[in-house]
Design a protein around this motif. Structure first.
Motif, PDB file in Angstrom:
ATOM      1  N   VAL A 351      -9.615   0.556  23.315  1.00 12.43           N
ATOM      2  CA  VAL A 351     -10.053  -0.809  22.961  1.00 12.43           C
ATOM      3  C   VAL A 351     -11.541  -0.816  22.643  1.00 12.43           C
ATOM      4  CG1 VAL A 351     -10.155  -3.225  23.731  1.00 12.43           C
ATOM      5  CG2 VAL A 351      -8.356  -1.726  24.594  1.00 12.43           C
ATOM      6  N   ASP A 352     -11.951  -1.743  21.791  1.00 12.65           N
ATOM      7  CA  ASP A 352     -13.367  -2.017  21.585  1.00 12.65           C
ATOM      8  C   ASP A 352     -13.501  -3.473  21.157  1.00 12.65           C
ATOM      9  OD1 ASP A 352     -16.047  -1.614  21.598  1.00 12.65           O
ATOM     10  OD2 ASP A 352     -16.105  -0.123  19.998  1.00 12.65           O
ATOM     11  N   ALA A 353     -14.664  -4.052  21.388  1.00 13.06           N
ATOM     12  CA  ALA A 353     -14.860  -5.466  21.052  1.00 13.06           C
ATOM     13  C   ALA A 353     -16.338  -5.786  20.948  1.00 13.06           C
ATOM     14  CB  ALA A 353     -14.214  -6.358  22.122  1.00 13.06           C
ATOM     15  N   CYS A 354     -16.675  -6.710  20.065  1.00  4.20           N
ATOM     16  CA  CYS A 354     -18.043  -7.221  19.978  1.00  4.20           C
ATOM     17  C   CYS A 354     -18.042  -8.520  19.182  1.00  4.20           C
ATOM     18  CB  CYS A 354     -18.988  -6.199  19.336  1.00  4.20           C
ATOM     19  SG  CYS A 354     -18.781  -6.032  17.557  1.00  4.20           S
ATOM     20  N   ALA A 355     -19.140  -9.269  19.279  1.00  2.00           N
ATOM     21  CA  ALA A 355     -19.282 -10.498  18.505  1.00  2.00           C
ATOM     22  C   ALA A 355     -19.507 -10.142  17.047  1.00  2.00           C
ATOM     23  CB  ALA A 355     -20.447 -11.318  19.044  1.00  2.00           C
ATOM     24  N   ASN A 356     -18.857 -10.872  16.144  1.00  2.00           N
ATOM     25  CA  ASN A 356     -19.037 -10.609  14.707  1.00  2.00           C
ATOM     26  C   ASN A 356     -19.932 -11.647  14.042  1.00  2.00           C
ATOM     27  OD1 ASN A 356     -17.337 -12.914  13.973  1.00  2.00           O
ATOM     28  ND2 ASN A 356     -15.607 -11.637  14.584  1.00  2.00           N
ATOM     29  N   SER A 357     -20.439 -12.601  14.840  1.00  2.00           N
ATOM     30  CA  SER A 357     -21.353 -13.624  14.308  1.00  2.00           C
ATOM     31  C   SER A 357     -22.299 -14.061  15.424  1.00  2.00           C
ATOM     32  CB  SER A 357     -20.580 -14.830  13.770  1.00  2.00           C
ATOM     33  OG  SER A 357     -21.468 -15.874  13.406  1.00  2.00           O
ATOM     34  N   ASN A 358     -23.584 -13.887  15.204  1.00  2.00           N
ATOM     35  CA  ASN A 358     -24.568 -14.278  16.210  1.00  2.00           C
ATOM     36  C   ASN A 358     -24.735 -15.794  16.266  1.00  2.00           C
ATOM     37  OD1 ASN A 358     -26.615 -13.135  18.130  1.00  2.00           O
ATOM     38  ND2 ASN A 358     -27.996 -14.386  16.890  1.00  2.00           N
ATOM     39  N   ASP A 359     -24.374 -16.485  15.182  1.00  2.00           N
ATOM     40  CA  ASP A 359     -24.521 -17.938  15.123  1.00  2.00           C
ATOM     41  C   ASP A 359     -23.379 -18.668  15.814  1.00  2.00           C
ATOM     42  OD1 ASP A 359     -26.862 -17.780  13.737  1.00  2.00           O
ATOM     43  OD2 ASP A 359     -25.974 -18.027  11.761  1.00  2.00           O
ATOM     44  N   LYS A 360     -22.238 -18.017  15.943  1.00  2.00           N
ATOM     45  CA  LYS A 360     -21.058 -18.695  16.459  1.00  2.00           C
ATOM     46  C   LYS A 360     -20.757 -18.345  17.914  1.00  2.00           C
ATOM     47  CE  LYS A 360     -18.924 -19.357  11.948  1.00  2.00           C
ATOM     48  NZ  LYS A 360     -17.735 -19.155  11.107  1.00  2.00           N
ATOM     49  N   VAL A 361     -21.750 -17.793  18.575  1.00  2.09           N
ATOM     50  CA  VAL A 361     -21.660 -17.543  20.014  1.00  2.09           C
ATOM     51  C   VAL A 361     -22.989 -17.965  20.630  1.00  2.09           C
ATOM     52  CG1 VAL A 361     -21.342 -15.860  21.849  1.00  2.09           C
ATOM     53  CG2 VAL A 361     -20.100 -15.591  19.704  1.00  2.09           C
ATOM     54  N   VAL A 362     -22.936 -18.767  21.682  1.00  6.47           N
ATOM     55  CA  VAL A 362     -24.152 -19.182  22.396  1.00  6.47           C
ATOM     56  C   VAL A 362     -23.973 -18.821  23.865  1.00  6.47           C
ATOM     57  CG1 VAL A 362     -25.737 -21.058  22.916  1.00  6.47           C
ATOM     58  CG2 VAL A 362     -24.399 -21.114  20.793  1.00  6.47           C
ATOM     59  N   ILE A 363     -24.972 -18.151  24.416  1.00  7.55           N
ATOM     60  CA  ILE A 363     -24.923 -17.704  25.809  1.00  7.55           C
ATOM     61  C   ILE A 363     -25.961 -18.469  26.629  1.00  7.55           C
ATOM     62  CG2 ILE A 363     -25.163 -15.743  27.366  1.00  7.55           C
ATOM     63  CD1 ILE A 363     -22.826 -15.469  25.488  1.00  7.55           C
ATOM     64  N   ALA A 364     -25.552 -18.947  27.780  1.00  5.10           N
ATOM     65  CA  ALA A 364     -26.499 -19.556  28.724  1.00  5.10           C
ATOM     66  C   ALA A 364     -26.856 -18.521  29.780  1.00  5.10           C
ATOM     67  CB  ALA A 364     -25.878 -20.799  29.372  1.00  5.10           C
ATOM     68  N   THR A 365     -28.113 -18.263  29.905  1.00  5.39           N
ATOM     69  CA  THR A 365     -28.565 -17.270  30.887  1.00  5.39           C
ATOM     70  C   THR A 365     -29.183 -17.990  32.072  1.00  5.39           C
ATOM     71  OG1 THR A 365     -30.690 -17.092  29.742  1.00  5.39           O
ATOM     72  CG2 THR A 365     -28.971 -15.532  29.116  1.00  5.39           C
ATOM     73  N   THR A 366     -28.651 -17.733  33.247  1.00  2.00           N
ATOM     74  CA  THR A 366     -29.149 -18.329  34.477  1.00  2.00           C
ATOM     75  C   THR A 366     -28.601 -17.527  35.644  1.00  2.00           C
ATOM     76  OG1 THR A 366     -29.276 -20.351  35.802  1.00  2.00           O
ATOM     77  CG2 THR A 366     -27.203 -19.922  34.682  1.00  2.00           C
ATOM     78  N   ALA A 367     -29.156 -17.733  36.798  1.00  2.00           N
ATOM     79  CA  ALA A 367     -28.666 -17.054  37.991  1.00  2.00           C
ATOM     80  C   ALA A 367     -27.314 -17.652  38.382  1.00  2.00           C
ATOM     81  CB  ALA A 367     -29.651 -17.217  39.133  1.00  2.00           C
ATOM     82  N   PRO A 368     -26.368 -16.843  38.837  1.00  2.00           N
ATOM     83  CA  PRO A 368     -25.066 -17.348  39.258  1.00  2.00           C
ATOM     84  C   PRO A 368     -25.227 -18.408  40.348  1.00  2.00           C
ATOM     85  CG  PRO A 368     -25.046 -14.954  39.138  1.00  2.00           C
ATOM     86  CD  PRO A 368     -26.471 -15.386  38.982  1.00  2.00           C
ATOM     87  N   LEU A 369     -24.342 -19.421  40.286  1.00  2.00           N
ATOM     88  CA  LEU A 369     -24.412 -20.487  41.272  1.00  2.00           C
ATOM     89  C   LEU A 369     -23.923 -20.037  42.650  1.00  2.00           C
ATOM     90  CD1 LEU A 369     -23.073 -23.442  39.121  1.00  2.00           C
ATOM     91  CD2 LEU A 369     -25.432 -22.967  39.692  1.00  2.00           C
ATOM     92  N   MET A 370     -22.968 -19.120  42.641  1.00  2.00           N
ATOM     93  CA  MET A 370     -22.359 -18.694  43.902  1.00  2.00           C
ATOM     94  C   MET A 370     -23.191 -17.575  44.524  1.00  2.00           C
ATOM     95  SD  MET A 370     -18.473 -17.441  44.609  1.00  2.00           S
ATOM     96  CE  MET A 370     -17.832 -18.995  44.020  1.00  2.00           C
ATOM     97  N   ARG A 371     -23.663 -17.778  45.734  1.00  2.89           N
ATOM     98  CA  ARG A 371     -24.467 -16.766  46.409  1.00  2.89           C
ATOM     99  C   ARG A 371     -23.607 -15.947  47.367  1.00  2.89           C
ATOM    100  NH1 ARG A 371     -29.763 -20.364  48.121  1.00  2.89           N
ATOM    101  NH2 ARG A 371     -30.451 -20.876  45.963  1.00  2.89           N
ATOM    102  N   ALA A 372     -23.995 -14.733  47.514  1.00  7.41           N
ATOM    103  CA  ALA A 372     -23.249 -13.862  48.416  1.00  7.41           C
ATOM    104  C   ALA A 372     -23.467 -14.322  49.862  1.00  7.41           C
ATOM    105  CB  ALA A 372     -23.718 -12.418  48.260  1.00  7.41           C
ATOM    106  N   ARG A 373     -22.420 -14.260  50.660  1.00  8.76           N
ATOM    107  CA  ARG A 373     -22.503 -14.656  52.071  1.00  8.76           C
ATOM    108  C   ARG A 373     -23.233 -13.575  52.869  1.00  8.76           C
ATOM    109  NH1 ARG A 373     -16.398 -16.889  53.406  1.00  8.76           N
ATOM    110  NH2 ARG A 373     -16.447 -18.657  51.939  1.00  8.76           N
ATOM    111  N   LYS A 374     -24.012 -14.023  53.818  1.00  8.68           N
ATOM    112  CA  LYS A 374     -24.756 -13.062  54.649  1.00  8.68           C
ATOM    113  C   LYS A 374     -23.876 -12.563  55.777  1.00  8.68           C
ATOM    114  CE  LYS A 374     -29.261 -15.088  53.718  1.00  8.68           C
ATOM    115  NZ  LYS A 374     -30.486 -15.685  54.333  1.00  8.68           N
TER     116      LYS A 374
END
Length: 374
Positions: A351-374
């Motif tokens: 298998v292989d995969a990648c985006a074929n259009s940079n305009d038709k994909v938008v990524i939100a970058t942020t820290a995950p909301l779920m934190r690991a339990r201590k």
């Protein structure tokens, strides 16, 4: 044809009448008589042509509908027989604990009809994969990746600015994805369970989970997925409805109805609770055709992925290309779970995969909301 024959006979009779009159009066034909005879001759020749066409057409016999149905029925019966033969060989390989019936003692290619069913099931199980452009191809597969922007145009002076278009190519190669499924010997030898369907579902689910994760997260040096997309939105803190609106505004060349938000479980939980100033939930829910709950926000579907680490990705239909090889491999691991009265079935595919259009994909970058339990 009767009226044409009568008309031709009348024309021939008129020609004979003119010739007889000229002969009786012992004189040359007048210009009017010559013109009339020429017109009558043309008429007779045209009628003769029509008569030939009609007679030749009558000799044509229509294809009987029964013949067409018989041919279709024969093809369908052949396909069913091939499918039955391949299913018998597949079940035999599982029961014997080796793949000799499929062509090898240790590792073999899954029969085509079963391989096709597995890929169809993979696409069906994953909303992310079914939203992508899926191709079956063995070997390197080159796709065109395009990013477009418009400079504008000077319509008044007739000078049209050219469309700025950055076009690159990406070669989709092959990276093996698969997994081992434990299957009971009682299931394999059962006469009441559809063993092939059972194994197809098991292998497909394992492959679907892995391919979906690679599409959304990607792996450095292997399957890129969305990892190289530069169309991003930086988010501070939690993903909010306003974040989704910003992502929609940054999407180019696709309507909201053609796109979907893919979110992880934590982001979905936060968005599902979000309300506007009047206390109404932003997320809308409806019942799909298959009876499952369908969620949407701002005209786009909201899909939960339990395998991604990304908080949210906004993807247009067909903006990702996924290439599956034509062949799937299977390996029977007879001894691995022998003490549990089970066998291991290792199914794998390139298998292989990648985006074929940079305009038709938008990524939100942020820290995950779920934190690991201590």
């Amino acid at each position: 044809m009767k009226h044409l024959i009568e008309k031709r006979n009348d024309s021939l009779a008129r020609i004979e009448e003119i010739l007889a009159l000229v002969e009786a009066e012992q004189r040359p034909m007048t210009e009017e008589e010559m013109a009339e005879i020429e017109a009558l001759k043309t008429e007779v020749e045209e009628i003769n042509k029509q008569k030939e066409v009609v007679e030749s057409t009558r000799n044509l016999k229509p294809v009987k509908e029964e013949n067409k149905k018989d041919e279709v029925k024969e093809i369908m019966e052949r396909n069913l027989e091939v499918r039955a033969q391949e299913e018998r060989a597949f079940i035999e390989a599982l029961q014997e604990g080796n793949t000799r019936s499929l062509g090898s003692a240790n590792k073999a290619i899954i029969p085509n009809t079963i391989a096709d069913r597995i890929i169809e099931k993979v696409v069906e199980l994953s909303d992310v994969i079914s939203h992508a452009e899926v191709v079956r191809y063995t070997g390197d597969y080159t796709i065109v990746c395009e990013s477009e922007g418009t400079q504008g145009a000077d319509y008044f002076n007739g000078n049209f600015a050219e469309l700025v278009s950055e076009v690159t190519t990406e070669v989709l190669g092959g990276h093996t994805i698969g997994g081992v499924e434990k299957i009971s010997n009682d299931t394999i030898n059962s006469t009441t369970i559809d063993v092939v369907e059972y194994v197809v579902n098991k292998i497909a689910r394992k492959i679907a989970e892995k391919v979906e994760k690679e599409i959304l997260d990607g792996t450095e040096g292997k399957i890129k997925g969305l990892s190289k997309v530069t169309n991003k939105i930086e988010v501070t803190g939690e993903v909010t409805p306003e974040t989704l609106i910003d992502m929609q505004n940054q999407m180019r060349g696709a309507k909201p109805s053609e796109c979907m938000f893919v979110v992880n479980r934590a982001t979905f939980g936060a968005l599902r609770k979000a309300k506007d100033a009047t206390g109404r939930f932003y997320m809308e829910n409806s019942m799909g055709i298959d009876g499952e709950l369908v969620s949407s926000m701002f005209g786009s579907r909201v899909v939960v992925s339990d395998v991604t680490t990304r908080p949210v990705a906004y993807i247009a239909k067909g903006a990702v290309t996924v290439k599956f090889a034509q062949e799937l491999n299977i390996q029977i691991l007879k001894e691995l779970y022998a003490t549990q009265n089970c066998i291991g079935v290792l199914g794998s595919i390139s298998v292989d995969a990648c985006a074929n259009s940079n305009d038709k994909v938008v990524i939100a970058t942020t820290a995950p909301l779920m934190r690991a339990r201590k």
